[in-house]
Design a protein around this motif. Structure first.
Motif, PDB file in Angstrom:
ATOM      1  N   TYR A  26      63.057  29.935  28.989  1.00 53.89           N
ATOM      2  CA  TYR A  26      64.267  30.730  29.176  1.00 53.89           C
ATOM      3  C   TYR A  26      65.454  29.760  29.255  1.00 53.89           C
ATOM      4  CZ  TYR A  26      67.021  34.761  30.493  1.00 53.89           C
ATOM      5  OH  TYR A  26      67.945  35.783  30.505  1.00 53.89           O
ATOM      6  N   ILE A  27      66.217  29.718  28.175  1.00 56.28           N
ATOM      7  CA  ILE A  27      67.309  28.747  28.098  1.00 56.28           C
ATOM      8  C   ILE A  27      68.579  29.460  27.634  1.00 56.28           C
ATOM      9  CG2 ILE A  27      68.114  26.591  27.016  1.00 56.28           C
ATOM     10  CD1 ILE A  27      65.183  25.746  26.738  1.00 56.28           C
ATOM     11  N   ASP A  28      69.641  29.231  28.399  1.00 53.36           N
ATOM     12  CA  ASP A  28      70.951  29.762  28.023  1.00 53.36           C
ATOM     13  C   ASP A  28      70.986  31.290  27.954  1.00 53.36           C
ATOM     14  OD1 ASP A  28      73.293  28.429  27.835  1.00 53.36           O
ATOM     15  OD2 ASP A  28      73.260  28.197  25.660  1.00 53.36           O
ATOM     16  N   GLY A  29      70.301  31.920  28.873  1.00 56.43           N
ATOM     17  CA  GLY A  29      70.393  33.373  28.957  1.00 56.43           C
ATOM     18  C   GLY A  29      69.459  34.130  28.058  1.00 56.43           C
ATOM     19  N   ARG A  30      68.504  33.430  27.419  1.00 59.14           N
ATOM     20  CA  ARG A  30      67.541  34.177  26.578  1.00 59.14           C
ATOM     21  C   ARG A  30      66.229  33.396  26.433  1.00 59.14           C
ATOM     22  NH1 ARG A  30      71.628  32.233  23.626  1.00 59.14           N
ATOM     23  NH2 ARG A  30      71.038  30.535  22.241  1.00 59.14           N
ATOM     24  N   GLU A  31      65.211  34.137  26.033  1.00 60.03           N
ATOM     25  CA  GLU A  31      63.923  33.484  25.790  1.00 60.03           C
ATOM     26  C   GLU A  31      63.945  32.757  24.464  1.00 60.03           C
ATOM     27  OE1 GLU A  31      59.937  35.286  26.361  1.00 60.03           O
ATOM     28  OE2 GLU A  31      60.989  36.654  27.707  1.00 60.03           O
ATOM     29  N   GLU A  32      63.363  31.563  24.462  1.00 59.41           N
ATOM     30  CA  GLU A  32      63.337  30.727  23.259  1.00 59.41           C
ATOM     31  C   GLU A  32      61.908  30.268  23.028  1.00 59.41           C
ATOM     32  OE1 GLU A  32      65.785  29.724  21.360  1.00 59.41           O
ATOM     33  OE2 GLU A  32      67.649  29.940  22.506  1.00 59.41           O
ATOM     34  N   ALA A  33      61.528  30.139  21.749  1.00 57.96           N
ATOM     35  CA  ALA A  33      60.232  29.513  21.451  1.00 57.96           C
ATOM     36  C   ALA A  33      60.329  28.040  21.838  1.00 57.96           C
ATOM     37  CB  ALA A  33      59.926  29.641  19.965  1.00 57.96           C
ATOM     38  N   PRO A  34      59.230  27.450  22.339  1.00 59.76           N
ATOM     39  CA  PRO A  34      59.294  26.028  22.696  1.00 59.76           C
ATOM     40  C   PRO A  34      59.400  25.163  21.437  1.00 59.76           C
ATOM     41  CG  PRO A  34      57.040  26.833  22.827  1.00 59.76           C
ATOM     42  CD  PRO A  34      57.895  28.028  22.539  1.00 59.76           C
ATOM     43  N   ALA A  35      59.964  23.961  21.595  1.00 58.60           N
ATOM     44  CA  ALA A  35      60.119  23.070  20.442  1.00 58.60           C
ATOM     45  C   ALA A  35      58.762  22.771  19.797  1.00 58.60           C
ATOM     46  CB  ALA A  35      60.797  21.776  20.885  1.00 58.60           C
ATOM     47  N   SER A  36      57.702  22.707  20.608  1.00 62.99           N
ATOM     48  CA  SER A  36      56.356  22.402  20.069  1.00 62.99           C
ATOM     49  C   SER A  36      55.797  23.557  19.250  1.00 62.99           C
ATOM     50  CB  SER A  36      55.397  22.119  21.229  1.00 62.99           C
ATOM     51  OG  SER A  36      55.173  23.319  21.969  1.00 62.99           O
ATOM     52  N   GLY A  37      56.318  24.764  19.484  1.00 58.28           N
ATOM     53  CA  GLY A  37      55.769  25.964  18.839  1.00 58.28           C
ATOM     54  C   GLY A  37      54.434  26.389  19.435  1.00 58.28           C
ATOM     55  N   GLU A  38      54.014  25.705  20.528  1.00 57.21           N
ATOM     56  CA  GLU A  38      52.684  25.978  21.090  1.00 57.21           C
ATOM     57  C   GLU A  38      52.759  26.821  22.360  1.00 57.21           C
ATOM     58  OE1 GLU A  38      50.692  22.286  21.704  1.00 57.21           O
ATOM     59  OE2 GLU A  38      50.381  21.955  19.557  1.00 57.21           O
ATOM     60  N   TYR A  39      51.694  27.563  22.583  1.00 61.25           N
ATOM     61  CA  TYR A  39      51.572  28.401  23.788  1.00 61.25           C
ATOM     62  C   TYR A  39      50.186  28.177  24.397  1.00 61.25           C
ATOM     63  CZ  TYR A  39      55.760  30.751  22.145  1.00 61.25           C
ATOM     64  OH  TYR A  39      57.038  31.014  21.737  1.00 61.25           O
ATOM     65  N   PHE A  40      50.057  28.435  25.690  1.00 59.34           N
ATOM     66  CA  PHE A  40      48.721  28.394  26.291  1.00 59.34           C
ATOM     67  C   PHE A  40      48.510  29.686  27.075  1.00 59.34           C
ATOM     68  CE2 PHE A  40      51.610  26.086  29.131  1.00 59.34           C
ATOM     69  CZ  PHE A  40      51.432  26.739  30.340  1.00 59.34           C
ATOM     70  N   ALA A  41      47.236  29.996  27.290  1.00 58.42           N
ATOM     71  CA  ALA A  41      46.911  31.274  27.939  1.00 58.42           C
ATOM     72  C   ALA A  41      46.974  31.144  29.452  1.00 58.42           C
ATOM     73  CB  ALA A  41      45.518  31.706  27.522  1.00 58.42           C
ATOM     74  N   THR A  42      47.375  32.229  30.105  1.00 57.29           N
ATOM     75  CA  THR A  42      47.313  32.280  31.562  1.00 57.29           C
ATOM     76  C   THR A  42      46.360  33.410  31.941  1.00 57.29           C
ATOM     77  OG1 THR A  42      48.645  32.317  33.568  1.00 57.29           O
ATOM     78  CG2 THR A  42      49.374  33.774  31.828  1.00 57.29           C
ATOM     79  N   GLN A  43      45.515  33.150  32.958  1.00 62.47           N
ATOM     80  CA  GLN A  43      44.475  34.127  33.304  1.00 62.47           C
ATOM     81  C   GLN A  43      44.794  34.893  34.580  1.00 62.47           C
ATOM     82  OE1 GLN A  43      43.276  30.766  32.674  1.00 62.47           O
ATOM     83  NE2 GLN A  43      43.086  31.391  30.532  1.00 62.47           N
TER      84      GLN A  43
END
Ligand code: NAD
Length: 507
Positions: A26-43
């Motif tokens: 969350y950067i500058d008032g909005r959600e942004e994709a990370p620079a890496s383009g990667e995501y991980f799961a949360t359980q």
């Protein structure tokens, strides 16, 4: 294109069913994709199933977030304090309006009981209202100087961009302890939540934007300690670090902050003594013992994990404690009647079970519990566990377990209780159960702990300083002085002389 990578718990997010929500940074008032383009799961610790995908940020995202917070600082810090207070009040009300949703997200991330987390999140509104009220009450001083021909006064100025780094046990609360005074002071914040519990922070930031907090005042970057936390702490644009977490990460952060000559607030671990004297009301004391170690499945920093019991009542207290706890309902944290929920993460579950084995090897007596309850939900459940015959020198008495494991230690008298109570590297909290004022005064005067509870255990409030002695941390959060952690003091000297006197001699 985004990729899914392994979760911090080692479970591959891609192979355990599609997660319902993907969270960016969350950067500058909005959600942004990370620079890496990667995501991980949360359980979800109750089901063990993935329920969301979290952005795996890196130093490129840290740079973007700090730049955004720096830009926002220019205007937020210049806003009249009363105006900042007004905006913060709206934010406080918005948190309360969204409390149920936030609480549900937090519960899904860390498995904390709905009965506790619902009230805890609602209470955050009070934190923000309190510091909103303080925003325009930071009084500077006119200095009664000892020099002629000058007039001196102080002003407080916000430090700049602050980094807020938090653990998984109470993400929203522990963030708010830092965020509310920081924003009231005029600082802007980059938040790095635990990799296990990030979702609620992205939601909180969005609520802030909707409530009128300008973009960039709160940025959130998610990911691992090494990949996001370290570059954030080291970033030259960060002025202060507010950290809650374990001792190892705390030390690393302190060292990195020292290299950048930054200020820190560190809220670290504990191994707090809960001391029961022979004159205590035992019914109440048993409730206080349970609250100290079995509430939140023992995953609280101020857990009363060392129970010190006076010799003559030892067996009676243990008997009553086992009676009380054997009825505790273990299960789904969403069920409001559940009393003991899951352990928040798999690594934490493994750690607790290994300490239970260690205690047996060290020669402690397993008086109750000690087993995993693998038949419930994800299986990440551990019975409330009581060890008697513990020596204070054993590792099970000296090291923070952060789980529902109680070490019972005998003592003879007041002096012995204080000696054992203080014979520990930590100093976060302590409990004292007695009906004697003399004993209360004697013991509270001598215990080295940041918070001492007498005939109660585990309360915290925005009104009251909280923090640790010794290895439990540096600084205090909450209470009226917490806002000063986010302010620098400036002294201004005005000449009231028409002439500058002899310039070769210091006044
Ligand atoms: P942790 O120290 O592993 O992690 C805390 C946070 O620090 C996480 O966001 C993590 O990603 C980040 N981090 C880790 N290494 C870092 C580094 N080198 N630089 C920057 N950031 C880094 O703690 P945890 O396992 O999430 O939480 C449990 C610990 O938190 C326990 O020790 C507990 O006592 C402590 N805690 C203390 C308090 C308090 O108020 N004193 C309250 C709650 C929890």
């Amino acid at each position: 294109m985004s990729a899914t990578v392994n979760s911090p718990t080692g479970v591959d997010g891609a192979t355990h069913g599609a997660a319902s929500r993907q969270y960016g940074a969350y950067i500058d008032g909005r959600e942004e994709a990370p620079a890496s383009g990667e995501y991980f799961a949360t359980q979800d610790p109750f089901t063990g199933k993935d329920w969301a995908q979290i952005a795996r940020c890196t130093s490129a995202d840290v740079d973007a977030a700090v730049a955004s917070s720096k830009e926002a600082f220019a205007s937020w810090s210049r806003l009249r304090p009363s105006q900042r207070g007004k905006v913060l009040r709206k934010f406080a009300d918005a948190i309360v309006a969204n409390a149920d949703r936030l609480a549900e997200i937090e519960r899904r991330d860390n498995g904390k009981l709905a009965a506790e987390v619902n009230a805890q999140v609602r209470y955050l509104g009070d934190y923000f209202h309190y510091y909103a009220g303080l925003a325009d009450k930071v009084q500077s001083a006119v200095i009664p100087t000892d020099k002629d021909g000058v007039f001196a006064y102080t002003v407080f100025e916000p430090k700049g961009v602050v980094a807020i780094i938090t653990p998984w046990n109470s993400p929203l609360t522990l963030t708010s302890w830092k965020l509310a005074p920081a924003l009231a002071a005029g600082c802007t914040a980059v938040i790095k939540p635990s990799e296990f519990t990030s979702a609620s922070m992205i939601e909180l930031a969005a609520i802030a934007t909707d409530a009128g907090i300008p973009p960039g005042v709160i940025n959130v970057i998610t990911g691992l300690g090494q990949e996001v936390g370290e570059p954030l702490v080291a970033h030259p644009g960060v002025a202060h670090i507010g950290f809650t977490g374990g001792e190892v990460a705390g030390q690393k952060i302190y060292e990195a902050a020292a290299r950048g000559l930054k200020t820190v607030t560190l809220e670290l671990g504990g191994k707090s003594p809960n001391i029961v004297f022979d004159d205590a009301d035992l019914d109440q004391a048993v409730k206080g013992i349970v609250s100290g170690i079995f509430a939140a499945t023992g995953q609280t920093c101020q857990a009363g994990s060392r129970l010190l019991v006076q010799d003559s009542i030892h067996d009676e207290v243990v008997r009553r404690l086992i009676d009380f706890i054997s009825d505790a309902k273990i299960g789904d944290p969403a069920d409001l009647t559940t009393q003991i929920g899951p352990v928040a993460t798999k690594p934490q579950f493994d750690k607790i079970m290994s300490y239970i084995e260690l205690a047996k090897q060290e020669g402690a007596t397993l008086a109750y519990g000690g087993k995993a309850r693998s038949e419930i939900g994800s299986g990440q459940f551990i019975e409330p566990t009581i060890f008697t015959g513990v020596e204070n020198s054993m590792r099970v008495a000296q090291e923070e377990i952060f789980g529902p494991v109680l070490s019972v230690i005998r003592f003879t008298d007041e002096e012995d209780a204080v000696r054992i109570g203080n014979d520990i590297a930590y100093g976060l909290a302590a409990g004292v159960w007695t009906q004697s004022l003399k004993r209360t005064m004697y013991v509270t005067d001598r215990l080295k702990a940041g918070t001492i509870y007498v005939n109660n255990y585990r309360a915290t409030s925005f009104t009251s300083p909280f923090g640790g002695f010794k290895r439990s941390g540096i600084g205090r959060e909450s209470g009226p002085d917490a806002i000063k952690d986010y302010l620098d003091v400036k002294t201004v000297w005005l000449s009231s002389d028409l002439d500058v006197p002899n310039p070769f001699i210091r006044r």
